[in-house]
Design a protein around this motif. Sequence first.
Motif, PDB file in Angstrom:
ATOM      1  N   GLY A 139       0.846  -1.197   0.000  1.00 57.89           N
ATOM      2  CA  GLY A 139       0.000   0.000   0.000  1.00 57.89           C
ATOM      3  C   GLY A 139       0.875   1.239   0.000  1.00 57.89           C
ATOM      4  N   LYS A 140       0.240   2.353   0.196  1.00 58.04           N
ATOM      5  CA  LYS A 140       0.947   3.637   0.217  1.00 58.04           C
ATOM      6  C   LYS A 140       2.044   3.595   1.278  1.00 58.04           C
ATOM      7  CE  LYS A 140      -0.685   8.422   0.094  1.00 58.04           C
ATOM      8  NZ  LYS A 140       0.458   8.926  -0.592  1.00 58.04           N
ATOM      9  N   GLY A 141       3.227   4.100   0.903  1.00 55.37           N
ATOM     10  CA  GLY A 141       4.339   4.114   1.858  1.00 55.37           C
ATOM     11  C   GLY A 141       5.221   2.883   1.728  1.00 55.37           C
ATOM     12  N   ASP A 142       4.723   1.801   1.118  1.00 52.95           N
ATOM     13  CA  ASP A 142       5.556   0.629   0.859  1.00 52.95           C
ATOM     14  C   ASP A 142       6.337   0.847  -0.439  1.00 52.95           C
ATOM     15  OD1 ASP A 142       4.498  -0.636   3.107  1.00 52.95           O
ATOM     16  OD2 ASP A 142       2.852  -1.542   1.965  1.00 52.95           O
ATOM     17  N   THR A 143       7.296  -0.059  -0.681  1.00 46.99           N
ATOM     18  CA  THR A 143       8.143   0.103  -1.868  1.00 46.99           C
ATOM     19  C   THR A 143       8.169  -1.178  -2.674  1.00 46.99           C
ATOM     20  OG1 THR A 143       9.550   1.661  -0.670  1.00 46.99           O
ATOM     21  CG2 THR A 143      10.467   0.699  -2.674  1.00 46.99           C
ATOM     22  N   LEU A 144       7.964  -1.052  -3.973  1.00 52.42           N
ATOM     23  CA  LEU A 144       8.092  -2.186  -4.897  1.00 52.42           C
ATOM     24  C   LEU A 144       9.290  -1.923  -5.800  1.00 52.42           C
ATOM     25  CD1 LEU A 144       6.975  -4.801  -6.171  1.00 52.42           C
ATOM     26  CD2 LEU A 144       5.631  -3.367  -7.704  1.00 52.42           C
ATOM     27  N   VAL A 145      10.218  -2.871  -5.833  1.00 52.39           N
ATOM     28  CA  VAL A 145      11.398  -2.763  -6.689  1.00 52.39           C
ATOM     29  C   VAL A 145      11.237  -3.823  -7.767  1.00 52.39           C
ATOM     30  CG1 VAL A 145      13.918  -2.723  -6.740  1.00 52.39           C
ATOM     31  CG2 VAL A 145      12.709  -2.104  -4.635  1.00 52.39           C
ATOM     32  N   ALA A 146      11.125  -3.392  -9.037  1.00 55.06           N
ATOM     33  CA  ALA A 146      10.699  -4.336 -10.079  1.00 55.06           C
ATOM     34  C   ALA A 146      11.534  -4.212 -11.344  1.00 55.06           C
ATOM     35  CB  ALA A 146       9.228  -4.074 -10.414  1.00 55.06           C
ATOM     36  N   ASP A 147      11.840  -5.355 -11.953  1.00 57.72           N
ATOM     37  CA  ASP A 147      12.553  -5.351 -13.232  1.00 57.72           C
ATOM     38  C   ASP A 147      11.683  -4.673 -14.291  1.00 57.72           C
ATOM     39  OD1 ASP A 147      15.008  -7.237 -14.586  1.00 57.72           O
ATOM     40  OD2 ASP A 147      13.465  -6.508 -15.961  1.00 57.72           O
ATOM     41  N   GLU A 148      12.317  -3.880 -15.142  1.00 56.69           N
ATOM     42  CA  GLU A 148      11.538  -3.110 -16.137  1.00 56.69           C
ATOM     43  C   GLU A 148      10.868  -4.013 -17.167  1.00 56.69           C
ATOM     44  OE1 GLU A 148      14.077  -0.588 -18.493  1.00 56.69           O
ATOM     45  OE2 GLU A 148      15.580  -2.165 -18.720  1.00 56.69           O
ATOM     46  N   ASP A 201      10.005 -11.475 -12.996  1.00 60.39           N
ATOM     47  CA  ASP A 201       9.723 -12.697 -13.738  1.00 60.39           C
ATOM     48  C   ASP A 201      10.886 -13.668 -13.479  1.00 60.39           C
ATOM     49  OD1 ASP A 201       7.667 -11.204 -14.872  1.00 60.39           O
ATOM     50  OD2 ASP A 201       8.190 -11.685 -16.946  1.00 60.39           O
ATOM     51  N   GLY A 202      10.628 -14.970 -13.467  1.00 62.22           N
ATOM     52  CA  GLY A 202      11.715 -15.956 -13.424  1.00 62.22           C
ATOM     53  C   GLY A 202      12.336 -16.071 -14.808  1.00 62.22           C
ATOM     54  N   VAL A 203      11.489 -16.384 -15.789  1.00 58.45           N
ATOM     55  CA  VAL A 203      11.868 -16.365 -17.206  1.00 58.45           C
ATOM     56  C   VAL A 203      11.137 -15.169 -17.813  1.00 58.45           C
ATOM     57  CG1 VAL A 203      11.725 -17.562 -19.421  1.00 58.45           C
ATOM     58  CG2 VAL A 203      12.064 -18.878 -17.304  1.00 58.45           C
ATOM     59  N   PHE A 204      11.852 -14.273 -18.463  1.00 58.40           N
ATOM     60  CA  PHE A 204      11.203 -13.092 -19.042  1.00 58.40           C
ATOM     61  C   PHE A 204      10.470 -13.493 -20.314  1.00 58.40           C
ATOM     62  CE2 PHE A 204      14.038 -11.402 -15.993  1.00 58.40           C
ATOM     63  CZ  PHE A 204      13.306 -10.355 -15.447  1.00 58.40           C
ATOM     64  N   ASP A 209      15.115 -14.863 -21.373  1.00 56.15           N
ATOM     65  CA  ASP A 209      16.270 -14.971 -20.474  1.00 56.15           C
ATOM     66  C   ASP A 209      15.782 -15.119 -19.036  1.00 56.15           C
ATOM     67  OD1 ASP A 209      15.273 -12.430 -20.307  1.00 56.15           O
ATOM     68  OD2 ASP A 209      17.207 -11.414 -20.411  1.00 56.15           O
ATOM     69  N   LEU A 210      16.735 -15.359 -18.129  1.00 53.60           N
ATOM     70  CA  LEU A 210      16.373 -15.667 -16.746  1.00 53.60           C
ATOM     71  C   LEU A 210      16.783 -14.535 -15.821  1.00 53.60           C
ATOM     72  CD1 LEU A 210      17.703 -19.350 -16.472  1.00 53.60           C
ATOM     73  CD2 LEU A 210      15.488 -18.545 -17.268  1.00 53.60           C
ATOM     74  N   ALA A 211      15.974 -14.321 -14.782  1.00 56.45           N
ATOM     75  CA  ALA A 211      16.398 -13.415 -13.712  1.00 56.45           C
ATOM     76  C   ALA A 211      17.508 -14.107 -12.930  1.00 56.45           C
ATOM     77  CB  ALA A 211      15.220 -13.116 -12.790  1.00 56.45           C
ATOM     78  N   ASP A 212      18.419 -13.333 -12.390  1.00 55.50           N
ATOM     79  CA  ASP A 212      19.482 -13.884 -11.541  1.00 55.50           C
ATOM     80  C   ASP A 212      18.896 -14.066 -10.135  1.00 55.50           C
ATOM     81  OD1 ASP A 212      21.651 -14.472 -10.014  1.00 55.50           O
ATOM     82  OD2 ASP A 212      22.912 -12.833 -10.759  1.00 55.50           O
ATOM     83  N   LEU A 213      18.100 -15.128  -9.991  1.00 56.96           N
ATOM     84  CA  LEU A 213      17.355 -15.307  -8.740  1.00 56.96           C
ATOM     85  C   LEU A 213      18.259 -15.523  -7.526  1.00 56.96           C
ATOM     86  CD1 LEU A 213      14.259 -17.395  -9.895  1.00 56.96           C
ATOM     87  CD2 LEU A 213      14.419 -14.939  -9.464  1.00 56.96           C
ATOM     88  N   PRO A 214      19.361 -16.284  -7.643  1.00 55.96           N
ATOM     89  CA  PRO A 214      20.208 -16.415  -6.446  1.00 55.96           C
ATOM     90  C   PRO A 214      20.693 -15.061  -5.936  1.00 55.96           C
ATOM     91  CG  PRO A 214      20.786 -18.089  -8.065  1.00 55.96           C
ATOM     92  CD  PRO A 214      19.817 -17.160  -8.738  1.00 55.96           C
ATOM     93  N   VAL A 229       8.558 -14.057  -7.149  1.00 58.70           N
ATOM     94  CA  VAL A 229       8.989 -14.540  -8.465  1.00 58.70           C
ATOM     95  C   VAL A 229       7.770 -15.007  -9.249  1.00 58.70           C
ATOM     96  CG1 VAL A 229      10.373 -16.256  -9.683  1.00 58.70           C
ATOM     97  CG2 VAL A 229      11.226 -15.262  -7.562  1.00 58.70           C
ATOM     98  N   ASP A 230       7.606 -14.478 -10.451  1.00 52.85           N
ATOM     99  CA  ASP A 230       6.549 -14.924 -11.364  1.00 52.85           C
ATOM    100  C   ASP A 230       7.197 -15.873 -12.377  1.00 52.85           C
ATOM    101  OD1 ASP A 230       4.787 -15.295 -13.439  1.00 52.85           O
ATOM    102  OD2 ASP A 230       4.250 -13.177 -13.668  1.00 52.85           O
ATOM    103  N   ASP A 231       6.911 -17.166 -12.207  1.00 49.61           N
ATOM    104  CA  ASP A 231       7.605 -18.178 -12.999  1.00 49.61           C
ATOM    105  C   ASP A 231       6.688 -18.795 -14.065  1.00 49.61           C
ATOM    106  OD1 ASP A 231      10.032 -19.383 -13.510  1.00 49.61           O
ATOM    107  OD2 ASP A 231       9.689 -21.068 -12.136  1.00 49.61           O
ATOM    108  N   ALA A 232       5.861 -17.956 -14.682  1.00 50.00           N
ATOM    109  CA  ALA A 232       4.892 -18.444 -15.666  1.00 50.00           C
ATOM    110  C   ALA A 232       5.553 -19.284 -16.761  1.00 50.00           C
ATOM    111  CB  ALA A 232       4.148 -17.268 -16.296  1.00 50.00           C
ATOM    112  N   HIS A 233       6.779 -18.915 -17.156  1.00 45.29           N
ATOM    113  CA  HIS A 233       7.422 -19.626 -18.270  1.00 45.29           C
ATOM    114  C   HIS A 233       8.498 -20.607 -17.814  1.00 45.29           C
ATOM    115  CE1 HIS A 233       5.350 -17.109 -21.194  1.00 45.29           C
ATOM    116  NE2 HIS A 233       5.527 -16.142 -20.317  1.00 45.29           N
ATOM    117  N   GLY A 234       8.731 -20.698 -16.506  1.00 40.65           N
ATOM    118  CA  GLY A 234       9.738 -21.643 -16.008  1.00 40.65           C
ATOM    119  C   GLY A 234       9.090 -22.890 -15.423  1.00 40.65           C
ATOM    120  N   PHE A 235       7.913 -22.703 -14.814  1.00 42.60           N
ATOM    121  CA  PHE A 235       7.230 -23.795 -14.125  1.00 42.60           C
ATOM    122  C   PHE A 235       6.870 -24.914 -15.105  1.00 42.60           C
ATOM    123  CE2 PHE A 235       3.340 -25.682 -12.201  1.00 42.60           C
ATOM    124  CZ  PHE A 235       3.898 -26.102 -11.009  1.00 42.60           C
TER     125      PHE A 235
END
Length: 436
Positions: A139-148, A201-204, A209-214, A229-235
């Motif tokens: 919500g307001k005041g929280d922070t989301l850090v997201a791959d573009e 995303d796990g797989v973009f 390509d893959l996110a560097d999840l480790p 992690v949104d792994d729609a294309h990895g699962f």
Amino acid sequence: MSATAAPTARPAAQPERGGSLEQRLAARLERLRAADLYRVRRVVEGGHGAVLRVDGRDCVNFCSNDYLGLATDPRLARAAQRALERCGTGSGASALICGYNAEHARLEEELADFAGRPRALLFSTGWAANLGVLRGLLGKGDTLVADELNHASLIDGGRLSGADYLRMPHGDVAAFGRALAAADAGGAASGDQREVLVATDGVFSMDGDLADLPSLARLCQAHGASLMVDDAHGFGVLGRTGRGTLEHFSDLGGAPFPIPDIYVATLGKSIGAAGAFVAGSDQLIEYLVQRARSWIFSTAPPPAIAAAAREGLRIVRTQPELRARLFENIARFRRGAAQLGIEPGPPAAAQGLPAAVQAQTPIQPLVLGAESRALALSAFLRERGYWVAAIRPPTVPAGTARLRITLSAAHTAAQIDGLLQALGDGLRALRGGAES
Ligand SMILES: *Cc1c(COP(=O)(O)O)cnc(C)c1O
């Protein structure tokens, strides 16, 4: 700081005044057409397998996300049919009212078990899952850090949440680190209980390509942030046993990394059914049951769809040969492409990103740049009997229009070789056109 604001929701449109809604929309549509950004649907008769029947003609499908060929597997259809006979078609209400069926409950248990997490919650779509999680947790005041390059549903969910949205350059772990450090400082200053969440995303989906999840998981742990992690294309696809992108990185045998707090995957891609799930702790799932609006205020999926997904999951668990065939097909395609002098992969690869992020997934994009080139090559392939949709902005960044070629375990060697031949001819024709 390298973070930029999330893009605005509206497409660039000059303000039109006067006239009717229809006239204003007609003007907007005309601009899309002029910019080669107009989109149309084509109708498929019958099943959505490796061969699609369109306009009375068969064409080989190289653009779906049905990576294991399960969407037309008769075992899934039979499982759905049995459930249809037992339960009928509709669930009649949201899960909290009276729409929660034993098929849903069993599927959730099996998904949690397979994902290796305490609980899972079934959503009607991946879009709803991402909106529900982000709007529920932040919500307001929280922070989301997201791959573009995250999927549009993560972008919209983040925006809807009202959290500060920090959009990171694709795959730039150092930028994520700086953003988290800045969020730490902000949190310490206000001494409050704000949430800081990293979503990727796990797989973009458009680059393969893959996110560097480790690295992201370690960063989050160091900064007390959560990781989604949104792994729609990895699962169902990646990892020794198909458990997805996290398993893929574990298989590589590097240093262990923390398990992400929130794992999302969909059931309409490799699993061949429809829907999505969120897997995580007891507390996460219980909280979503109280607060995920896209889940609370939405009719539970048909029980028969859950039955089909259970059968898809069973096949993923018991038939590793499907994944083996998929990866043989990917390798065959990449070998043939190399012989044609093409290197499919994300545009980022051309910008010197490390080889680790090169495509090693069923998604093998051929970046062509201009929308007109992507459209022309797609049309050429269609004439030859191959369906590869052209992907254009705003789905991908401007100047990176592409053919998003996807491989499936259901493709035959002859189909892949035929596509390669047609691609070679089509690219030659494109070059010829450019020179003349
Ligand atoms: C397809 C997709 C979704 C949306 O899932 P649906 O079930 O199709 O709504 C979400 N995230 C990613 C990364 C996707 O590729």
